[in-house]
Scaffold this motif. Structure first.
Motif, PDB file in Angstrom:
ATOM      1  N   ASP A  33      17.486  19.913 -44.696  1.00 40.34           N
ATOM      2  CA  ASP A  33      16.861  20.928 -43.847  1.00 40.34           C
ATOM      3  C   ASP A  33      15.965  20.299 -42.789  1.00 40.34           C
ATOM      4  O   ASP A  33      15.411  19.211 -42.988  1.00 40.34           O
ATOM      5  CB  ASP A  33      15.991  21.869 -44.698  1.00 40.34           C
ATOM      6  CG  ASP A  33      16.805  22.769 -45.607  1.00 40.34           C
ATOM      7  OD1 ASP A  33      18.041  22.642 -45.648  1.00 40.34           O
ATOM      8  OD2 ASP A  33      16.181  23.608 -46.286  1.00 40.34           O
ATOM      9  N   PHE A  58      21.198  21.909 -42.492  1.00 45.06           N
ATOM     10  CA  PHE A  58      20.669  23.173 -41.990  1.00 45.06           C
ATOM     11  C   PHE A  58      19.669  22.843 -40.886  1.00 45.06           C
ATOM     12  O   PHE A  58      18.567  22.348 -41.153  1.00 45.06           O
ATOM     13  CB  PHE A  58      20.044  23.985 -43.123  1.00 45.06           C
ATOM     14  CG  PHE A  58      21.081  24.566 -44.041  1.00 45.06           C
ATOM     15  CD1 PHE A  58      21.687  25.774 -43.731  1.00 45.06           C
ATOM     16  CD2 PHE A  58      21.492  23.878 -45.166  1.00 45.06           C
ATOM     17  CE1 PHE A  58      22.677  26.292 -44.550  1.00 45.06           C
ATOM     18  CE2 PHE A  58      22.479  24.394 -45.992  1.00 45.06           C
ATOM     19  CZ  PHE A  58      23.075  25.606 -45.679  1.00 45.06           C
ATOM     20  N   HIS A  84      19.184  27.322 -39.412  1.00 46.23           N
ATOM     21  CA  HIS A  84      17.877  27.305 -40.110  1.00 46.23           C
ATOM     22  C   HIS A  84      16.802  27.925 -39.219  1.00 46.23           C
ATOM     23  O   HIS A  84      15.635  27.528 -39.285  1.00 46.23           O
ATOM     24  CB  HIS A  84      17.538  25.863 -40.481  1.00 46.23           C
ATOM     25  CG  HIS A  84      16.534  25.700 -41.591  1.00 46.23           C
ATOM     26  ND1 HIS A  84      16.579  26.420 -42.766  1.00 46.23           N
ATOM     27  CD2 HIS A  84      15.453  24.874 -41.709  1.00 46.23           C
ATOM     28  CE1 HIS A  84      15.585  26.046 -43.551  1.00 46.23           C
ATOM     29  NE2 HIS A  84      14.876  25.130 -42.927  1.00 46.23           N
ATOM     30  N   HIS A  88      12.016  27.561 -37.054  1.00 46.17           N
ATOM     31  CA  HIS A  88      11.551  27.424 -38.433  1.00 46.17           C
ATOM     32  C   HIS A  88      10.554  28.528 -38.795  1.00 46.17           C
ATOM     33  O   HIS A  88       9.460  28.281 -39.314  1.00 46.17           O
ATOM     34  CB  HIS A  88      10.925  26.047 -38.670  1.00 46.17           C
ATOM     35  CG  HIS A  88      10.963  25.606 -40.099  1.00 46.17           C
ATOM     36  ND1 HIS A  88       9.891  25.744 -40.956  1.00 46.17           N
ATOM     37  CD2 HIS A  88      11.945  25.036 -40.848  1.00 46.17           C
ATOM     38  CE1 HIS A  88      10.205  25.276 -42.159  1.00 46.17           C
ATOM     39  NE2 HIS A  88      11.463  24.849 -42.118  1.00 46.17           N
ATOM     40  N   ARG A 116      20.323  29.237 -43.970  1.00 43.72           N
ATOM     41  CA  ARG A 116      19.269  29.037 -44.972  1.00 43.72           C
ATOM     42  C   ARG A 116      17.929  29.442 -44.364  1.00 43.72           C
ATOM     43  O   ARG A 116      17.490  28.858 -43.363  1.00 43.72           O
ATOM     44  CB  ARG A 116      19.211  27.598 -45.456  1.00 43.72           C
ATOM     45  CG  ARG A 116      18.010  27.345 -46.398  1.00 43.72           C
ATOM     46  CD  ARG A 116      18.050  25.965 -47.017  1.00 43.72           C
ATOM     47  NE  ARG A 116      19.074  25.904 -48.062  1.00 43.72           N
ATOM     48  CZ  ARG A 116      19.607  24.770 -48.504  1.00 43.72           C
ATOM     49  NH1 ARG A 116      19.240  23.607 -47.973  1.00 43.72           N
ATOM     50  NH2 ARG A 116      20.506  24.792 -49.462  1.00 43.72           N
ATOM     51  N   PRO A 118      14.110  29.354 -43.718  1.00 46.67           N
ATOM     52  CA  PRO A 118      13.036  28.396 -43.968  1.00 46.67           C
ATOM     53  C   PRO A 118      12.153  28.849 -45.128  1.00 46.67           C
ATOM     54  O   PRO A 118      11.840  30.039 -45.266  1.00 46.67           O
ATOM     55  CB  PRO A 118      12.267  28.384 -42.644  1.00 46.67           C
ATOM     56  CG  PRO A 118      13.322  28.701 -41.614  1.00 46.67           C
ATOM     57  CD  PRO A 118      14.208  29.712 -42.289  1.00 46.67           C
TER      58      PRO A 118
END
Length: 212
Positions: A33, A58, A84, A88, A116, A118
């Motif tokens: 990530d 991600f 992602h 964020h 996905r 955060p």
């Protein structure tokens, strides 16, 4: 506070989201990530190459724009990518429209149905709003969290947490970020070597392109 291994009762609350993968043969799914990062992502790619592993990245939208060459290298080495958000954002702390707009902005640069949130922060209502705009969106969570983002954790403990908690089919979270760097650079090679020695495949999650 965070769980290294996601409890079954949390997974059962959101069965449509990916937490782990049922496999006929032993395999694990490494995910990274918060990249791309101009130094750390190439390090990750080098380690994956060394151990014949694939993974899913991600990515944060504004970092994809800033480090487009690193982002392209992820594709060249045949890894998967996922959204992602662009900045964020924390889905528990921003207005719903701002959050969904941010995901859609990231989708302009990250053509993947995998998403996905955060911090893993998303609500069922936010999920339904995203589904209206991206009908084939697939939320990917995890069942093993390395803790490489945790500055109170030693690199050795970070590696041990992953090795102790991982089972075949696990989706594992690392971070190709500056904050995670000391723990990631220690833990990742050891984790990869361990899985290779056990004969477990290290796979990327399959993804589909989206139509905006």
């Amino acid at each position: 506070m965070y769980w290294t291994r996601t409890p079954f009762w949390i997974k059962s609350m959101f069965p449509d989201w990916i937490w782990d993968v049922k496999e006929a043969q032993p395999a694990v799914y490494l995910t990274f990530d918060d990249g791309p990062h101009p130094e750390i992502t190439p390090f990750v790619l080098e380690q994956l190459r060394k151990y014949h592993a694939h993974a899913t990245f991600f990515c944060i939208g504004h970092r994809v724009v800033k480090y487009a060459d690193v982002y392209q290298q992820i594709f060249i080495e045949e890894h998967s990518i996922g959204n992602h958000t662009y900045d964020h954002l924390d889905g528990w702390n921003v207005p719903a429209q701002k959050y969904t707009d941010n995901v859609m902005l990231a989708a302009v640069h990250i053509n993947s149905h995998l998403f996905r949130p955060p911090y893993g922060h998303i609500t069922p209502w936010l999920y339904r709003k995203l589904k209206k705009q991206l009908p084939n969106i697939q939320v990917v969570m995890w069942n093993v969290l390395s803790g490489d983002f945790d500055t109170s954790l030693s690199p050795q403990v970070c590696a041990e947490k992953v090795l102790f908690k991982t089972r075949p089919g696990s989706v594992i979270v690392f971070h190709d970020s500056e904050k995670a760097r000391p723990r990631l650079e220690y833990a990742l090679p050891r984790v990869l070597a361990y899985f290779e020695k056990k004969g477990w495949a290290m796979k990327a999650l399959p993804y589909q392109k989206i139509n905006l």
